[in-house]
Design a protein around this motif. Structure first.
Motif, PDB file in Angstrom:
ATOM      1  N   MET A 492       0.963  -1.380   0.071  1.00  0.00           N
ATOM      2  CA  MET A 492       0.034   0.093   0.034  1.00  0.00           C
ATOM      3  C   MET A 492       1.007   1.360  -0.019  1.00  0.00           C
ATOM      4  SD  MET A 492      -3.172  -0.285  -0.309  1.00  0.00           S
ATOM      5  CE  MET A 492      -4.901  -1.292  -0.108  1.00  0.00           C
ATOM      6  N   LEU A 530      -3.431  -7.048  -2.702  1.00  0.00           N
ATOM      7  CA  LEU A 530      -4.003  -5.721  -1.812  1.00  0.00           C
ATOM      8  C   LEU A 530      -5.575  -5.956  -2.017  1.00  0.00           C
ATOM      9  CD1 LEU A 530      -1.257  -3.193  -2.958  1.00  0.00           C
ATOM     10  CD2 LEU A 530      -1.373  -4.949  -1.118  1.00  0.00           C
ATOM     11  N   VAL A 533      -9.283   0.056  -2.762  1.00  0.00           N
ATOM     12  CA  VAL A 533      -9.337   1.285  -2.093  1.00  0.00           C
ATOM     13  C   VAL A 533     -10.012   2.330  -2.874  1.00  0.00           C
ATOM     14  CG1 VAL A 533      -6.889   0.796  -1.185  1.00  0.00           C
ATOM     15  CG2 VAL A 533      -7.341   2.279  -3.344  1.00  0.00           C
ATOM     16  N   GLN A 541      -3.103   6.642  -4.221  1.00  0.00           N
ATOM     17  CA  GLN A 541      -3.217   5.134  -4.242  1.00  0.00           C
ATOM     18  C   GLN A 541      -3.682   4.793  -5.672  1.00  0.00           C
ATOM     19  OE1 GLN A 541      -1.861   4.490  -0.650  1.00  0.00           O
ATOM     20  NE2 GLN A 541      -2.620   3.010  -2.169  1.00  0.00           N
ATOM     21  N   THR A 544      -2.887   1.295  -7.143  1.00  0.00           N
ATOM     22  CA  THR A 544      -2.824   0.209  -6.042  1.00  0.00           C
ATOM     23  C   THR A 544      -3.248  -1.302  -6.946  1.00  0.00           C
ATOM     24  OG1 THR A 544      -3.672   1.602  -4.393  1.00  0.00           O
ATOM     25  CG2 THR A 544      -4.102  -0.711  -4.180  1.00  0.00           C
ATOM     26  N   ILE A 587      -8.537   3.453   2.687  1.00  0.00           N
ATOM     27  CA  ILE A 587      -7.616   2.509   2.439  1.00  0.00           C
ATOM     28  C   ILE A 587      -7.733   1.214   3.476  1.00  0.00           C
ATOM     29  CG2 ILE A 587      -5.029   1.824   2.823  1.00  0.00           C
ATOM     30  CD1 ILE A 587      -4.576   4.977   2.044  1.00  0.00           C
TER      31      ILE A 587
END
Length: 623
Positions: A492, A530, A533, A541, A544, A587
């Motif tokens: 992240m 991940l 987000v 982000q 991501t 997040i």
């Protein structure tokens, strides 16, 4: 990079040593290294004596290999860094060596360690140049592949120390740049030593294939850091030069500088990681593109290492130098004994040749026999062979890893140490609002429902951390717990560094190094990609999903068990509202999100049971 040298030197921790040639630094008061050590000291089959003379010190060698790929000329002084220059030749890639060969009379007057290089002028004429420094710096030339040599003659009205520590060909044919340093004693005929002492790095150029040389030019000077003995290497794409430097005051780590304009200008020095602390760095590329650097291990004042004062090597990549990474592994080529009546570190101004076989032929001097003067030896090895001594270099098999975890779970007699590491999501502060994190759900599943009460689940995630951060603190956060399984959820914060190809490649390399380090200590790695987000609330982000895909890529390339958290979130987060119900902010997952993390992990490891309390999206025990 501010205060990098201090932060590097603060790394500390312990690791249990492994048997055989595969070992780690283990004392808390030693300099902490984050890569393994392959110890070749006792591998006598790799070693050969080149020259040894009773009661006579033989010093710092240099070598050059001719174009036939077989003939190697080696020169060295009879004395410590000075004395008559001796020369031997091998015509079979270093397996056997001639007797000492005749040399010009003036070579007996050498005041410094001799250093030899190949040069080619713009007409294609090949020569070999031999340097001998202090004041004045002198050199000799051979125009017939070392059969005959000229007498030593001054290069100009200037001198220096360890000239030339490096010499590289620039892009124009016949154009060479050489490097040396001075502390005010030898640059001019009259000593000009300042108080405090200033060390200056110099370059000097030749435009005619080494026949004549220009006036030297200073590129860096400091009384705070005594930088010297530059070891220069060109980047694989040819666009950049890197200069590795000994720090002679021993106040700081060894340093590195870069040039993007063929040596005209250089960046400010910055600290190398402890794995590269030492003197007289000699870099060379392996056939597979990796970078091998051999040198003498020396550490800043107040620090020692298990190889302090020994002849060592480092294996990594050029990108490791650029990004300040620790590399792949270290090598002890040979233990050096204390000089009779002297100090510990008198060895290893090394010279190395890459043979057509792919082997490295390393040559240097040292006190290889206790209470005996220094003498010349070679150590020959191939990185492919050394890789077999380092388990982290070999890709794994996720099916075999899964079977291994399931077998460990089935063995009720042997406890397991499980480490969960990562960033703020694994740290799980604040955002679970008092509920359990995924690591804590895993603990209940294992220690209660599997009834393995002697298993230990250790959570070492740190908010704000990145893949390289885990690498730098590997011993404290992973290694010292002697884990059998290591779960990694990271990326992240790496994402926030941007979506450039360079940053994404940096993350891939760091994560790959982390996987290899985990395998290296005998543990099974597990990677999590991940969660989704809210990019609209945090543009940093934006990439991501791309970084999550890099986790997938590393898992495929390295044969690692992958828990596809990203796939679950994509499949089930059909609306922003549904996604937000599993999040505490844009997040970080909340307690419900962590439950889903745990469930996906249970499913991937074959630990899922729909009748288990910990395998439910909402614990049915809660009213």
């Amino acid at each position: 990079m501010k205060n990098m040298s201090k932060s590097f030197r603060r790394w500390s921790g312990t690791l249990a040593a492994l048997a055989g040639v595969f070992a780690f630094s283990s004392a808390a008061d030693l300099m902490a290294f984050s890569v393994p050590l392959i110890d070749l000291d006792d591998q006598v089959n790799m070693q050969k004596i080149i020259d040894q003379q009773e009661n006579t010190y033989l010093g710092h060698p240099s070598s050059v290999m001719l174009d036939d790929g077989k003939t190697i000329i080696c020169v060295y002084p009879q004395g410590h860094g000075k004395g008559p220059i001796l020369m031997k030749k091998s015509t079979d890639q270093g397996w056997t060596w001639s007797d000492r060969l005749p040399v010009p009379e003036s070579w007996a007057t050498s005041l410094e360690t001799p250093i030899v290089y190949r040069t080619v002028d713009k007409e294609g004429k090949k020569r070999i140049i031999l340097w001998s420094s202090l004041y004045p710096t002198r050199y000799a030339l051979s125009e017939d592949e070392g059969e005959t040599w000229s007498e030593l003659k001054p290069a100009g009205e200037w001198g220096g120390v360890v000239g030339m520590a490096s010499q590289i060909a620039l892009k124009e044919p016949g154009h060479y740049m050489a490097f040396f340093h001075d502390d005010g004693r030898f640059f001019t005929a009259q000593r000009q030593v300042k108080n405090p002492v200033v060390f200056t790095l110099y370059t000097v150029e030749s435009f005619d294939g080494g026949v004549t040389w220009e006036q030297p030019r200073a590129i860096y000077a400091s009384s705070q850091m005594h930088l010297c003995e530059p070891g220069v290497v060109r980047s694989p794409d040819g666009k950049q030069l890197a200069m590795l430097l000994r720090e002679n005051s021993r106040r700081e780590n060894s340093q590195i500088m870069f040039s993007n304009d063929e040596g005209k200008t250089w960046t400010a020095p910055r600290a190398l990681p402890p794995e590269l602390n030492g003197d007289r760095h000699t870099p060379i590329y392996a056939p597979d593109g990796r970078l091998y650097i051999t040198f003498r291990d020396m550490q800043p004042q107040g620090y020692h290492s298990d190889t302090y004062g020994d002849w060592v090597g480092w294996v990594g990549t050029y990108e490791d130098l650029v990004f300040g990474r620790v590399g792949q592994y270290r090598i002890r080529l040979k233990k050096n004994f204390k000089e009779p009546g002297g100090w510990t570190g008198d060895c290893a101004y090394p010279t190395v040749q890459l043979l057509p076989t792919g082997d490295f032929l390393n040559i240097t001097y040292g006190h290889w026999t206790n209470d005996q003067p220094a003498y010349e030896i070679s150590v020959r090895f191939n990185l492919d062979t050394l890789d077999m001594l380092y388990p982290g270099t070999m890709p794994g098999d996720p099916d075999k890893d899964l079977a291994r975890i399931q077998a460990m779970l089935a063995d009720k007699r042997t406890p397991i140490n499980w480490v969960f590491t990562g960033d703020s999501i694994t740290h799980a502060l604040v955002h679970t609002l008092g509920e359990r994190s995924y690591a804590e759900h895993f603990e209940e599943r294992v220690r209660a429902e599997y009834w393995r009460p002697f298993d230990v689940i250790i959570k070492t995630g740190i908010s704000g951390d990145t893949a390289d951060g885990i690498l730098r603190t590997f011993k404290r956060r992973i290694g010292e717990f002697n884990p059998q399984v290591v779960s990694v959820m990271i990326g992240m914060n790496d994402t926030r560094r941007g979506g450039s190809p360079e940053k994404k490649e940096e993350f891939r390399l760091n994560l790959t190094s982390l996987v290899k380090r985990i395998r290296d200590i005998g543990a099974v790695p597990i990677l999590h990609n991940l969660n989704l987000v809210d990019v609209e609330k945090d543009k940093l982000q934006t990439h991501t999903d791309e970084y999550s895909a890099i986790v997938d890529q590393v898992a495929r390339e390295q044969g690692v068990i992958l828990v596809d958290q990203h796939g679950w979130w994509v499949k089930n987060c059909t609306t922003p509202e549904l996604r937000d119900s599993w999040m505490n902010d844009h997040i970080h997952p909340n307690g419900l999100g962590h439950r889903h993390f745990a469930i996906e992990m249970f499913k991937r490891l074959g630990m899922y049971d729909p009748n288990s309390y910990t395998c439910q999206p909402v614990d049915p025990r809660r009213k």
